[in-house]
Scaffold this motif. Sequence first.
Motif, PDB file in Angstrom:
ATOM      1  N   GLY A   1     -41.230 -96.647 -74.590  1.00  0.00           N
ATOM      2  CA  GLY A   1     -41.054 -95.238 -74.935  1.00  0.00           C
ATOM      3  C   GLY A   1     -42.327 -94.443 -74.744  1.00  0.00           C
ATOM      4  N   PHE A   2     -43.472 -95.021 -75.138  1.00  0.00           N
ATOM      5  CA  PHE A   2     -44.748 -94.290 -75.042  1.00  0.00           C
ATOM      6  C   PHE A   2     -45.075 -93.944 -73.598  1.00  0.00           C
ATOM      7  N   LEU A   3     -44.714 -94.848 -72.683  1.00  0.00           N
ATOM      8  CA  LEU A   3     -45.022 -94.585 -71.281  1.00  0.00           C
ATOM      9  C   LEU A   3     -44.093 -93.499 -70.724  1.00  0.00           C
ATOM     10  N   MET A   4     -42.808 -93.610 -71.061  1.00  0.00           N
ATOM     11  CA  MET A   4     -41.866 -92.616 -70.553  1.00  0.00           C
ATOM     12  C   MET A   4     -42.161 -91.242 -71.157  1.00  0.00           C
ATOM     13  N   GLU A   5     -42.594 -91.240 -72.410  1.00  0.00           N
ATOM     14  CA  GLU A   5     -42.971 -89.965 -73.012  1.00  0.00           C
ATOM     15  C   GLU A   5     -44.192 -89.392 -72.289  1.00  0.00           C
ATOM     16  N   ALA A   6     -45.141 -90.275 -71.971  1.00  0.00           N
ATOM     17  CA  ALA A   6     -46.345 -89.820 -71.253  1.00  0.00           C
ATOM     18  C   ALA A   6     -45.975 -89.161 -69.932  1.00  0.00           C
ATOM     19  N   PHE A   7     -44.936 -89.696 -69.269  1.00  0.00           N
ATOM     20  CA  PHE A   7     -44.509 -89.133 -67.982  1.00  0.00           C
ATOM     21  C   PHE A   7     -44.010 -87.691 -68.121  1.00  0.00           C
ATOM     22  N   GLU A   8     -43.661 -87.306 -69.347  1.00  0.00           N
ATOM     23  CA  GLU A   8     -43.137 -85.949 -69.548  1.00  0.00           C
ATOM     24  C   GLU A   8     -44.238 -84.917 -69.749  1.00  0.00           C
ATOM     25  N   TYR A   9     -45.473 -85.385 -69.901  1.00  0.00           N
ATOM     26  CA  TYR A   9     -46.567 -84.447 -70.168  1.00  0.00           C
ATOM     27  C   TYR A   9     -47.447 -84.209 -68.952  1.00  0.00           C
ATOM     28  N   GLY A  10     -46.851 -84.332 -67.777  1.00  0.00           N
ATOM     29  CA  GLY A  10     -47.661 -84.040 -66.587  1.00  0.00           C
ATOM     30  C   GLY A  10     -48.295 -85.294 -66.008  1.00  0.00           C
ATOM     31  N   ALA A  11     -47.441 -86.192 -65.473  1.00  0.00           N
ATOM     32  CA  ALA A  11     -47.966 -87.421 -64.852  1.00  0.00           C
ATOM     33  C   ALA A  11     -48.099 -87.197 -63.357  1.00  0.00           C
ATOM     34  N   PRO A  12     -49.233 -87.519 -62.788  1.00  0.00           N
ATOM     35  CA  PRO A  12     -49.407 -87.339 -61.342  1.00  0.00           C
ATOM     36  C   PRO A  12     -48.779 -88.504 -60.586  1.00  0.00           C
ATOM     37  N   PRO A  13     -48.426 -88.311 -59.342  1.00  0.00           N
ATOM     38  CA  PRO A  13     -48.041 -89.457 -58.511  1.00  0.00           C
ATOM     39  C   PRO A  13     -49.221 -90.443 -58.496  1.00  0.00           C
ATOM     40  N   HIS A  14     -48.939 -91.717 -58.605  1.00  0.00           N
ATOM     41  CA  HIS A  14     -50.044 -92.679 -58.658  1.00  0.00           C
ATOM     42  C   HIS A  14     -49.587 -94.055 -58.216  1.00  0.00           C
TER      43      HIS A  14
ATOM     44  N   ALA B   1     -50.211-108.865 -78.784  1.00  0.00           N
ATOM     45  CA  ALA B   1     -50.049-109.769 -77.650  1.00  0.00           C
ATOM     46  C   ALA B   1     -51.269-109.606 -76.762  1.00  0.00           C
ATOM     47  N   LEU B   2     -51.600-110.646 -76.022  1.00  0.00           N
ATOM     48  CA  LEU B   2     -52.662-110.537 -75.017  1.00  0.00           C
ATOM     49  C   LEU B   2     -52.037-110.064 -73.711  1.00  0.00           C
ATOM     50  N   PRO B   3     -52.709-109.186 -72.990  1.00  0.00           N
ATOM     51  CA  PRO B   3     -52.091-108.584 -71.796  1.00  0.00           C
ATOM     52  C   PRO B   3     -51.897-109.569 -70.642  1.00  0.00           C
ATOM     53  N   GLN B   4     -50.702-109.530 -70.046  1.00  0.00           N
ATOM     54  CA  GLN B   4     -50.499-110.246 -68.781  1.00  0.00           C
ATOM     55  C   GLN B   4     -51.109-109.430 -67.641  1.00  0.00           C
ATOM     56  N   SER B   5     -51.242-108.140 -67.886  1.00  0.00           N
ATOM     57  CA  SER B   5     -51.982-107.231 -67.011  1.00  0.00           C
ATOM     58  C   SER B   5     -52.133-105.914 -67.769  1.00  0.00           C
ATOM     59  N   PRO B   6     -53.141-105.106 -67.412  1.00  0.00           N
ATOM     60  CA  PRO B   6     -53.314-103.832 -68.129  1.00  0.00           C
ATOM     61  C   PRO B   6     -52.416-102.724 -67.559  1.00  0.00           C
ATOM     62  N   GLN B   7     -51.271-103.111 -66.995  1.00  0.00           N
ATOM     63  CA  GLN B   7     -50.423-102.190 -66.240  1.00  0.00           C
ATOM     64  C   GLN B   7     -50.176-100.838 -66.924  1.00  0.00           C
ATOM     65  N   THR B   8     -49.612-100.864 -68.127  1.00  0.00           N
ATOM     66  CA  THR B   8     -49.250 -99.573 -68.729  1.00  0.00           C
ATOM     67  C   THR B   8     -50.490 -98.755 -69.064  1.00  0.00           C
ATOM     68  N   PHE B   9     -51.574 -99.407 -69.444  1.00  0.00           N
ATOM     69  CA  PHE B   9     -52.793 -98.655 -69.772  1.00  0.00           C
ATOM     70  C   PHE B   9     -53.382 -97.977 -68.543  1.00  0.00           C
ATOM     71  N   LYS B  10     -53.346 -98.669 -67.416  1.00  0.00           N
ATOM     72  CA  LYS B  10     -53.934 -98.018 -66.254  1.00  0.00           C
ATOM     73  C   LYS B  10     -53.062 -96.864 -65.794  1.00  0.00           C
ATOM     74  N   GLN B  11     -51.753 -96.991 -65.995  1.00  0.00           N
ATOM     75  CA  GLN B  11     -50.895 -95.854 -65.658  1.00  0.00           C
ATOM     76  C   GLN B  11     -51.172 -94.681 -66.600  1.00  0.00           C
ATOM     77  N   LEU B  12     -51.394 -94.999 -67.877  1.00  0.00           N
ATOM     78  CA  LEU B  12     -51.721 -93.922 -68.821  1.00  0.00           C
ATOM     79  C   LEU B  12     -53.045 -93.247 -68.452  1.00  0.00           C
ATOM     80  N   LEU B  13     -53.979 -94.020 -67.939  1.00  0.00           N
ATOM     81  CA  LEU B  13     -55.257 -93.411 -67.517  1.00  0.00           C
ATOM     82  C   LEU B  13     -55.044 -92.436 -66.363  1.00  0.00           C
ATOM     83  N   MET B  14     -54.039 -92.726 -65.540  1.00  0.00           N
ATOM     84  CA  MET B  14     -53.722 -91.769 -64.472  1.00  0.00           C
ATOM     85  C   MET B  14     -53.111 -90.501 -65.082  1.00  0.00           C
ATOM     86  N   VAL B  15     -52.249 -90.678 -66.073  1.00  0.00           N
ATOM     87  CA  VAL B  15     -51.688 -89.515 -66.778  1.00  0.00           C
ATOM     88  C   VAL B  15     -52.823 -88.723 -67.432  1.00  0.00           C
ATOM     89  N   SER B  16     -53.883 -89.426 -67.836  1.00  0.00           N
ATOM     90  CA  SER B  16     -55.053 -88.777 -68.449  1.00  0.00           C
ATOM     91  C   SER B  16     -55.931 -88.052 -67.433  1.00  0.00           C
TER      92      SER B  16
END
Lengths: 584, 584
Positions: free
Chosen positions: B512-525, B192-207
Motif C-alpha cells: 500500500g505504501f508504494l502504491m500510495e507513493a505513486f499517487e504523489y507524483g512518481a516519475p518514470p524510473h 525482515a531482512l531485505p532480499q533486495s532494497p527494491q521498494t526503497f529505491k523506487q521510493l527514492l525515485m519518487v523522492s
Amino acid sequence: MLRTHTCGELRLDHTDQEVTLAGWVQRVRNKGGLIWVDLRDRYGITQLIFEEESSEKELLEKAAELGREFVVQASGKVIERTSKNDKIPTGSIEIKVSKLEVLNAAKVPPFIIEDETDGGEELRMKYRYLDLRRNVVREKLQLRHKMMQETRKYMDAQHFMEVETPVLIKSTPEGARDFVVPSRVNPGEFYALPQSPQTFKQLLMVSGFDRYFQIVKCFRDEDLRADRQPEFTQIDCEMAFVEQEDILSTFEGLTKHLFANVKGVELEEVQRMTFADAMKYYGNDKPDLRFDMKFVELNALAQGKGFGIFDSAELVVGICAKGAAEYTRKQLDALTEWVKRPQIGAKGMVYAKFNEDGTIKSTVDKFYTQEDLQAWANEFGAEPGDLMLILSGDTATVRKQLSELRLKMGEDLGLRDRNVFKPLWVVDFPLLEWDEETKRYHAMHHPFTSPKTEDIPLLDSDPGAVRANAYDLVINGVEIGGGSIRIHDRATQQLMFKHLGFTEEEAQKQFGFLMEAFEYGAPPHGGIAFGFDRLCAIFGGSDSIRDYIAFPKNNSGRDVMIDSPSTIADEQLKELSILVNLKK
Amino acid sequence: MLRTHTCGELRLDHTDQEVTLAGWVQRVRNKGGLIWVDLRDRYGITQLIFEEESSEKELLEKAAELGREFVVQASGKVIERTSKNDKIPTGSIEIKVSKLEVLNAAKVPPFIIEDETDGGEELRMKYRYLDLRRNVVREKLQLRHKMMQETRKYMDAQHFMEVETPVLIKSTPEGARDFVVPSRVNPGEFYALPQSPQTFKQLLMVSGFDRYFQIVKCFRDEDLRADRQPEFTQIDCEMAFVEQEDILSTFEGLTKHLFANVKGVELEEVQRMTFADAMKYYGNDKPDLRFDMKFVELNALAQGKGFGIFDSAELVVGICAKGAAEYTRKQLDALTEWVKRPQIGAKGMVYAKFNEDGTIKSTVDKFYTQEDLQAWANEFGAEPGDLMLILSGDTATVRKQLSELRLKMGEDLGLRDRNVFKPLWVVDFPLLEWDEETKRYHAMHHPFTSPKTEDIPLLDSDPGAVRANAYDLVINGVEIGGGSIRIHDRATQQLMFKHLGFTEEEAQKQFGFLMEAFEYGAPPHGGIAFGFDRLCAIFGGSDSIRDYIAFPKNNSGRDVMIDSPSTIADEQLKELSILVNLKK
C-alpha cells in the motif's frame, strides 16, 4: 532520456536552444494571459513560461491544470528572462514551452514540499519519501554521500582494504542487546546481527590484511533514545603492527581530510587529553572545547571556613563564566533552579560575582571574606565582570552536574558555534568500570582492549585503576569515534575474560575461535570505529542523527512508512520452528 | 609503527639503510652458519639474513628457533644479495639483521600457508583466517576491494547518490524466503531482512533523488547451492526519467569502466539479444558468447523421412561443432551417454560427421540420404571436419538439453577461455512465468516490472506472451545483473498485482505504501542490480563466489569458523517473546 538537461543546468549560454526538461511542478502562477511554472528536480529549478498569444490553446489549458508535485516533461526554447532572479543559478533564463506532457499527476501532498514545511514530525515520517523531496532534507543525504566517498578515497589511498564482514553472525550471552535471526535450515538455531564487526576485523589482522576498513551497518536492540537507531552505520577500521600513536595520526588524517574536502575547513592540530584530565577539568569524557571554562577545584580555599555544605563535600568545584557577572538576580535564581532539576540533581549552587568595581559578591558572604573570595577569583583566573559558579558534593556526582552546567553556560553565552569544530583525542581510558547493579567490573570499551603494560600488575590489586590503550575522538562535545589497541595473545585475553567474570568454559564457548586464532601468529593490532550517522550530523550542524538517515525508525524502533515490524504468518513461524509467546 | 617499511618495499636503492620490518615467518633456512628467513606481509616477502661470524650468539639462537608463521620484528641494514631472486620485487636485497623480536609465537598451522596448500575445504573454512593469509586467497579479496572502489568512482562521476536503505524492513507473504528478526521492543512483531532494497529505491525515485546506487548486503533464506550464500552483495541502482536504452548505456559504461580499470581489458560493444532469440539460438536466457555454435532447427529437413523419433518430435535441433569430426567412436558414445545422464535427460543423440573427404556419416543413415545430410550440413554451415549433434523432443526440454551439450562441447573444444569476456544484454523478457506447482503466473523478474505498452492488451488474453521492459546483463554465460523499467502508476501496479493473484486487500496491506507513493507524483524510473559476488568471481576467473567472500557460509548456511547459527539462552528467547518449536 526523457530530458535533454536537468532543471539546474541551463544558463544564458543556452539561449535559443531547444531543450526538454522533466521534473516536479513546484509552483504555478497564472497572470494576465501568462502562465509560469517552476519545474524542480534534484539539480535545481527552472522556470517554464506559457504565453497566451503564442502558445496553442490546448497547451495553455494543460499548463493551467497542473497541480503541485505533478511530474511533467516540457520541451521548448531557452529564452532570456525579462526579470531575472539572481537567487537561483538558472534565474537568467526561462523555457518558452511548445510541448508539455504530464508524466504523472499528483494528489495534494499532506504537507508543503518547501524548505519550511507545515508537516509535523509524525506525518513527515509516514510520508518520508515526500519529506525527502524537500531540498533541506535531501541535502543532508547528499552530504552523507559525499562523506562516504571522501572517507573511502582517503582510506583507499592509505592502503586500507574494504572488506565486507558477515551480517549473520553468532549471538553471545554478553550480547544482551543482539537482534537474532532464526535459521530455517538449522531449526532451533539463531544467527545474530552484529553490534560491531569487532572479532572479524581482528581476525583479518591475524590474516595479515594489515589495514582494513568498512562503512558498515551495525545493530543494537535497545530502548531507543532520540539519538539512537536500532540500525546504525560505522566507519570501522583496524590496523596491524601499530601503536596507539599510529592510529591517532592516521585517523586525525581522516578527520582533517573530511573537513577539508567536505566542509572546506582546514582543521588545526587535534588536541589530546587524558581521561583523568577530561574528568577533572570538564567533568566529562567528551569535553566540548569550543569554549574554555575549565573546572577549578576549590577544596583548599573553600573548606574549613565554617560553611558546612562545602566542609562536608568530597569536592568543591566551579567554573568561571566570562562576562556573566551582569546576570540578574532573576537569571541567577533560574540557573540555581536549573541545576536543582531532577535531571541535574544538584542540591544547590554557590555563585560569586566579580563586579566591575573589583568587589566580589557571593551567596556565601557570611562565611567568606573578600580576601577569601579574591583568592577564589585568582584560582579561577577571574576578572571583573566574570561570574563564578560553584557546586559541591561527591566527586563523581558533582563533576557530572558541573559538566552539564558548563555546557548550559556555553550555550547561553553563545560559545557553542555550529561552524566551529574542535576535535579532541581523549586517551588513557580506564580498562574496567565497576557496575553497581551486577557488582562486578565490566570492560569500559570491550573485552578485547589491551591494558597498559605498566598497569597490568594492578589488575588484581586495584582493577579500577588499570588504564587501557583506548581512545575516543570527540568533536564539539560529541563522541564521534572510539577504539583501542587490542590484546593479541591468548594468555592476556584469557586473563581479561577472567577479570570480567567469565568462566573458562564460557570464554571458550563464545570466543574460543578468537583465542585460538591468537595462537597462530597474531600481530599487534588496534583500531577504531566512528559513528557515521553522528559524524554526518556534526558536519551538517545538526543534533539529530535521524535527519541523516534516509529511512529512519522512530523511538519505538518502528518504520511508520512501511509499518514495520509487523506480525508474520503462522506458516512462516512454523517454517522457522518458532512460536510467538506473549506471556511474560 | 612497529616497522619502517613493508616487506614488499625495499629495493637496491635502499642499500645501507637501517630499516625495521615486521611480518610472518614464511620459511627458515639454516646452512653453514648462515640463517635465512623469508619474512612475509600483505605487501610481499623480504629475505632476512643472520651470519654466524658477525651476529651475536643470542641473536643467532633466536633466529634458529623461529617457526613458520611466527610474527617477528627485525631491524638491520639493507644489503645487496649475492645471489639475486628475480621472481620477487625485493629479490635484489636482503636485511642483515642486528635486532630480532618475536612479537608472537605460532603453533604449527593446520595446513600449509602457501599458494598450493594441503588443507581440505572444510579445514580451510574452519580456519578461514589462516586460509586468508595465503596470497592467492587474499588477492581475491583485493580484487573485490578494487571492484568496489572503481564501481563507486564511476557511479559518483555519473551523479548517482549512494544511499543506505534499511536492513530491518517488513516481511511479506510473498517473501517466503525472508529471514525475520523478532523485535524485543515490539513483542510478537518481526522485521525482515531485505532480499533486495527494491521498494526503497523506487521510493527514492519518487523522492526525486534521480540517481541512486548502493553496494548492499541482501539476504535469502533458501536451500543453498554451491554458488548461493544466505547473505550476498548487490550493486543496486535506480534512475528516474529514463527509458530502457538509458539504463543499458549507463551500465554498459559501468561494465566497460570496471573491465578497463580493474582488468586492463578494453571491452567491445556489448551485444544485444532478445530473450526469444536467446532461447531459440542458445536454449538459454544467458548464452555464453565466447563461442558461436548456434542452434539450428532441422524440422523442415529432418521430418517426414521415416525416422519416427524425429517425426514425432516438436523440435529437431542441433549444433555444429567445428573441427570435431575427428571424435572417435568411443568419444561419441561417451557424449551420447553424457546427454542421457539424468541431469540432462535426453533420450538419445543423433550425430553426423562431415568427413574430410566430403562424405557425411551419421547414426541415422538408414533414414537419410547423403543429399539429405548434405542439406543439413548446408543449414548448419558445416564444412568438412565438422561434427553435427542433433537432439529432438519437446521444445522447452530439448533446448535445455542442447544448451547443456553446447556448453560441454565449448568446454571440451577449449572455446571457453577465462581471459575472454563476452558481455551481452538479453532484453524483452516475458513479464510472467507459469508455475506448474501453484498453477498460476508469477512475475518473472518481480511484480514492479512494467509490461511493454503494446503488449498490455494481451494481459487478459495471453498473459504468457506479454513482454516486459526487463533486461539481464550476461557475461560468458553467467547472469551478472538484471533489471527493468518499473511501473510508476497506481492503476498499472494494481492491475499487475491482480494478475499475480493478489487480492486487493493483500496488495494494499503489503505494498500500500508504494502504491500510495505513486499517487504523489512518481516519475518514470527503472534500474538494475548486479550480483557483486558473482561479478567479482567472473573478473577473477573463478566459478565459485565463495572464494570472493571474506567469511562465507557453507552449504548448510553455517559459519563453521565461529560456529553459527547456534542455540540461544532461554532468557534471551523470553525477552524476545518467542519459543523454539521443533515439532513439525
